[in-house]
Scaffold this motif. Sequence first.
Motif, mmCIF file in Angstrom:
data_model
loop_
_atom_site.group_PDB
_atom_site.id
_atom_site.type_symbol
_atom_site.label_atom_id
_atom_site.label_comp_id
_atom_site.label_asym_id
_atom_site.label_seq_id
_atom_site.Cartn_x
_atom_site.Cartn_y
_atom_site.Cartn_z
ATOM 1 N N ASP A 37 0.831 -1.208 0.000
ATOM 2 C CA ASP A 37 0.000 0.000 0.000
ATOM 3 C C ASP A 37 0.865 1.257 0.000
ATOM 4 N N ALA A 38 1.988 1.208 0.712
ATOM 5 C CA ALA A 38 2.900 2.358 0.728
ATOM 6 C C ALA A 38 3.454 2.630 -0.661
ATOM 7 N N ALA A 39 3.838 1.574 -1.355
ATOM 8 C CA ALA A 39 4.393 1.732 -2.703
ATOM 9 C C ALA A 39 3.380 2.334 -3.667
ATOM 10 N N GLN A 40 2.106 2.070 -3.427
ATOM 11 C CA GLN A 40 1.057 2.571 -4.307
ATOM 12 C C GLN A 40 0.661 4.016 -3.995
ATOM 13 N N THR A 41 0.915 4.494 -2.789
ATOM 14 C CA THR A 41 0.395 5.804 -2.392
ATOM 15 C C THR A 41 1.450 6.870 -2.098
ATOM 16 N N ILE A 42 2.600 6.478 -1.590
ATOM 17 C CA ILE A 42 3.607 7.482 -1.212
ATOM 18 C C ILE A 42 4.141 8.266 -2.415
ATOM 19 N N PRO A 43 4.328 7.639 -3.589
ATOM 20 C CA PRO A 43 4.775 8.446 -4.734
ATOM 21 C C PRO A 43 3.830 9.608 -5.049
ATOM 22 N N TYR A 44 2.518 9.392 -4.878
ATOM 23 C CA TYR A 44 1.582 10.490 -5.127
ATOM 24 C C TYR A 44 1.741 11.575 -4.062
ATOM 25 N N MET A 45 1.947 11.186 -2.812
ATOM 26 C CA MET A 45 2.194 12.182 -1.758
ATOM 27 C C MET A 45 3.420 13.018 -2.110
ATOM 28 N N ASN A 46 4.421 12.360 -2.659
ATOM 29 C CA ASN A 46 5.623 13.096 -3.064
ATOM 30 C C ASN A 46 5.330 14.074 -4.186
ATOM 31 N N LYS A 47 4.453 13.677 -5.116
ATOM 32 C CA LYS A 47 4.061 14.596 -6.195
ATOM 33 C C LYS A 47 3.436 15.862 -5.619
ATOM 34 N N LEU A 48 2.619 15.710 -4.568
ATOM 35 C CA LEU A 48 1.999 16.869 -3.923
ATOM 36 C C LEU A 48 3.057 17.748 -3.268
ATOM 37 N N ALA A 49 4.027 17.115 -2.612
ATOM 38 C CA ALA A 49 5.097 17.876 -1.969
ATOM 39 C C ALA A 49 5.944 18.620 -2.997
ATOM 40 N N GLU A 50 6.062 18.058 -4.187
ATOM 41 C CA GLU A 50 6.815 18.731 -5.250
ATOM 42 C C GLU A 50 6.062 19.955 -5.767
ATOM 43 N N VAL A 51 4.726 19.915 -5.693
ATOM 44 C CA VAL A 51 3.921 21.061 -6.122
ATOM 45 C C VAL A 51 4.163 22.255 -5.204
ATOM 46 N N ASN A 52 4.244 21.982 -3.898
ATOM 47 C CA ASN A 52 4.383 23.071 -2.924
ATOM 48 C C ASN A 52 5.581 22.808 -2.012
ATOM 49 N N PRO A 53 6.668 23.573 -2.163
ATOM 50 C CA PRO A 53 7.864 23.374 -1.336
ATOM 51 C C PRO A 53 7.626 23.648 0.151
ATOM 52 N N LYS A 54 6.448 24.186 0.487
ATOM 53 C CA LYS A 54 6.125 24.379 1.910
ATOM 54 C C LYS A 54 5.803 23.055 2.605
ATOM 55 N N ILE A 55 5.587 22.005 1.803
ATOM 56 C CA ILE A 55 5.344 20.676 2.368
ATOM 57 C C ILE A 55 6.676 19.942 2.488
ATOM 58 N N GLN A 56 7.030 19.599 3.717
ATOM 59 C CA GLN A 56 8.262 18.866 3.978
ATOM 60 C C GLN A 56 7.892 17.396 4.195
ATOM 61 N N LEU A 57 8.085 16.574 3.179
ATOM 62 C CA LEU A 57 7.743 15.152 3.253
ATOM 63 C C LEU A 57 8.909 14.379 3.857
ATOM 64 N N ARG A 58 8.628 13.642 4.933
ATOM 65 C CA ARG A 58 9.653 12.848 5.608
ATOM 66 C C ARG A 58 9.102 11.467 5.931
ATOM 67 N N LEU A 59 9.962 10.459 5.848
ATOM 68 C CA LEU A 59 9.535 9.083 6.042
ATOM 69 C C LEU A 59 10.343 8.398 7.143
ATOM 70 N N VAL A 60 9.639 7.636 7.976
ATOM 71 C CA VAL A 60 10.290 6.856 9.028
ATOM 72 C C VAL A 60 9.779 5.421 8.944
ATOM 73 N N LEU A 61 10.560 4.491 9.455
ATOM 74 C CA LEU A 61 10.202 3.082 9.397
ATOM 75 C C LEU A 61 9.403 2.673 10.635
ATOM 76 N N ARG A 62 8.364 1.932 10.399
ATOM 77 C CA ARG A 62 7.456 1.514 11.479
ATOM 78 C C ARG A 62 8.176 0.753 12.580
ATOM 79 N N ASP A 63 8.958 -0.250 12.194
ATOM 80 C CA ASP A 63 9.537 -1.139 13.195
ATOM 81 C C ASP A 63 10.685 -0.504 13.960
ATOM 82 N N GLU A 64 11.172 0.619 13.478
ATOM 83 C CA GLU A 64 12.204 1.361 14.214
ATOM 84 C C GLU A 64 11.598 2.409 15.133
#
Length: 207
Positions: A91-118
């Motif tokens: 599900d992450a592979a299917q949705t996170i790229p689109y979230m990144n596209k949104l962050a690329e539209v507006n540099p005010k969005i700081q997209l950051r990713l962390v791992l669940r098990d960590e």
Amino acid sequence: MLDQLTRTITPDLITQAQTYFEYREMVKQLVLENKTTGPNQSEAYLEYTRMAAQRMHRWDKTAKVSPEMEELILGIPPQIWLVITEAWCGDAAQTIPYMNKLAEVNPKIQLRLVLRDENPELMEQYLTNGARSIPKLIALSPGLKKEYFTWGPKPQFLLDRQRAYKLDPQGLSSKEFTEGTHLWYARDKNQSLEKELMDLIKEAFIL
């Protein structure tokens, strides 16, 4: 919630979190090394990771942001989008790229990713019906004092479909069910995700 937020989502966590580019490079390297994130290094999870890398690569090239969503995204205030994920998560592979596209539209969005098990304490705050389901998007103010909205782990249609499958599989194997999920993502082309995020953003900022 704000007290809990400040304990688990700290400036250090955001600083140490990966950018989307860093996350993609990590997944690529894991595939080359025949590894994945998290404790489960089974062949099944390695295959999930290989498939996830292919799907992200495809969506990086093909995901589109509608003009309406682009206008909406350009109008929102600065914020951090923290995503809880793992390299093997379909599900992450299917949705996170689109979230990144949104962050690329507006540099005010700081997209950051962390791992669940960590980050088990963080994950415990964002369970879905008691489960550690990912991805989970958490939209935060730059000072980490306010949570604007959350989304995840998948579009509502798929949540409903999963619930119905657990009640009655109707003869579908687990593999067939999963294949149906990814076929739906391919046909939907992020339209459901866009609509759900649009509604959350409008509600959060009364736009």
